[in-house]
Design a protein around this motif. Structure first.
Motif, PDB file in Angstrom:
ATOM      1  N   ALA A  25       0.841  -1.129   0.079  1.00 47.56           N
ATOM      2  CA  ALA A  25      -0.029  -0.003   0.095  1.00 47.56           C
ATOM      3  C   ALA A  25       0.857   1.433  -0.003  1.00 47.56           C
ATOM      4  O   ALA A  25       2.195   1.168   0.134  1.00 47.56           O
ATOM      5  N   SER A  26       0.194   2.310  -0.281  1.00 46.61           N
ATOM      6  CA  SER A  26       0.818   3.684  -0.158  1.00 46.61           C
ATOM      7  C   SER A  26       0.205   4.856   0.450  1.00 46.61           C
ATOM      8  O   SER A  26      -1.018   4.803   0.226  1.00 46.61           O
ATOM      9  N   LEU A  27       0.816   5.557   1.449  1.00 48.10           N
ATOM     10  CA  LEU A  27      -0.026   6.630   2.050  1.00 48.10           C
ATOM     11  C   LEU A  27       0.383   7.745   1.291  1.00 48.10           C
ATOM     12  O   LEU A  27       1.521   8.072   0.960  1.00 48.10           O
ATOM     13  N   LEU A  28      -0.670   8.668   0.881  1.00 53.23           N
ATOM     14  CA  LEU A  28      -0.451   9.845   0.248  1.00 53.23           C
ATOM     15  C   LEU A  28      -1.136  11.271   1.108  1.00 53.23           C
ATOM     16  O   LEU A  28      -2.216  10.959   1.344  1.00 53.23           O
ATOM     17  N   TYR A  29      -0.439  12.301   1.352  1.00 53.18           N
ATOM     18  CA  TYR A  29      -0.999  13.473   1.901  1.00 53.18           C
ATOM     19  C   TYR A  29      -0.582  14.536   0.900  1.00 53.18           C
ATOM     20  O   TYR A  29       0.586  14.625   0.422  1.00 53.18           O
ATOM     21  N   THR A  30      -1.428  15.519   0.518  1.00 62.85           N
ATOM     22  CA  THR A  30      -0.919  16.579  -0.110  1.00 62.85           C
ATOM     23  C   THR A  30      -1.716  17.926   0.293  1.00 62.85           C
ATOM     24  O   THR A  30      -2.773  17.748   0.832  1.00 62.85           O
ATOM     25  N   SER A  31      -1.004  18.910   0.360  1.00 66.13           N
ATOM     26  CA  SER A  31      -1.346  20.279   0.684  1.00 66.13           C
ATOM     27  C   SER A  31      -2.560  20.821  -0.069  1.00 66.13           C
ATOM     28  O   SER A  31      -3.088  21.763   0.491  1.00 66.13           O
ATOM     29  N   ARG A  32      -2.775  20.280  -1.365  1.00 67.06           N
ATOM     30  CA  ARG A  32      -3.966  20.677  -2.228  1.00 67.06           C
ATOM     31  C   ARG A  32      -5.318  20.173  -1.453  1.00 67.06           C
ATOM     32  O   ARG A  32      -6.415  20.486  -1.817  1.00 67.06           O
ATOM     33  N   VAL A 104       2.980   4.237  10.484  1.00 65.95           N
ATOM     34  CA  VAL A 104       1.784   5.314  10.024  1.00 65.95           C
ATOM     35  C   VAL A 104       2.047   6.470  10.925  1.00 65.95           C
ATOM     36  O   VAL A 104       1.797   7.723  10.422  1.00 65.95           O
ATOM     37  N   THR A 105       2.297   6.377  12.124  1.00 64.93           N
ATOM     38  CA  THR A 105       2.458   7.423  13.087  1.00 64.93           C
ATOM     39  C   THR A 105       3.695   8.581  12.590  1.00 64.93           C
ATOM     40  O   THR A 105       3.547   9.784  12.650  1.00 64.93           O
ATOM     41  N   ARG A 106       4.741   8.148  12.203  1.00 60.58           N
ATOM     42  CA  ARG A 106       6.018   8.664  11.783  1.00 60.58           C
ATOM     43  C   ARG A 106       5.377   9.550  10.479  1.00 60.58           C
ATOM     44  O   ARG A 106       5.858  10.617  10.277  1.00 60.58           O
ATOM     45  N   TRP A 107       4.743   8.887   9.592  1.00 59.51           N
ATOM     46  CA  TRP A 107       4.282   9.417   8.424  1.00 59.51           C
ATOM     47  C   TRP A 107       3.149  10.691   8.607  1.00 59.51           C
ATOM     48  O   TRP A 107       3.512  11.574   8.069  1.00 59.51           O
ATOM     49  N   LEU A 108       2.237  10.239   9.485  1.00 61.05           N
ATOM     50  CA  LEU A 108       1.303  11.099   9.902  1.00 61.05           C
ATOM     51  C   LEU A 108       2.088  12.709  10.570  1.00 61.05           C
ATOM     52  O   LEU A 108       1.845  13.858  10.370  1.00 61.05           O
TER      53      LEU A 108
END
Length: 138
Positions: A25-32, A104-108
């Motif tokens: 899987a991959s997690l993605l967060y974008t400022s948009r 997941v915590t580090r990514w968040l």
């Protein structure tokens, strides 16, 4: 300027028998899209399966059982062996997955460096978006 934070993630799909199957899987967060987190499940057959839900929901789910309906999260264990459980439900079926909670915590935390909590709306121009939604303009 960095506008997204992504992370590969090994998840385990928990089968009804109690056995598990690895799911990349991959997690993605974008400022948009600052209020949302995106998870893509990379299955062997075709395009990734995409889920989008609230960053706040993910943050709560790292600490205690959270969510209702389509997305539910809860932590188990402690330390390096702690796990984040993710239950997903759709009209097409349901799935329970788990991932290493520390990853997941580090990514968040990295997403909070990009857009601090409570500051998600700062970079959004809501008036044109509301006009588009309400009046079909823009």
């Amino acid at each position: 300027m960095t506008t997204c934070v992504d992370q590969g993630l090994r998840m385990e799909l928990i089968l009804a028998s109690g056995e598990s199957v690895p799911v990349p899987a991959s997690l993605l967060y974008t400022s948009r899209d600052p209020f949302a987190v995106h998870i893509a499940f990379h299955v062997a057959l075709g395009d990734p399966i995409l889920w989008v839900f609230s960053r706040d929901l993910l943050a709560r789910g790292l600490l205690r059982p959270s969510g209702r309906g389509d997305v539910r999260l809860w932590p188990t264990g402690a330390g390096r062996g702690a796990m984040l459980h993710l239950a997903l439900s759709s009209p097409h079926g349901s799935a329970q997955l788990e991932a290493a909670l520390p990853v997941v915590t580090r990514w968040l935390e990295r997403t909070y460096q990009l857009v601090p909590p409570g500051r998600e709306a700062d970079g959004l121009d809501l008036e044109p978006e509301l006009a588009r939604l309400l009046y079909g303009t823009g």
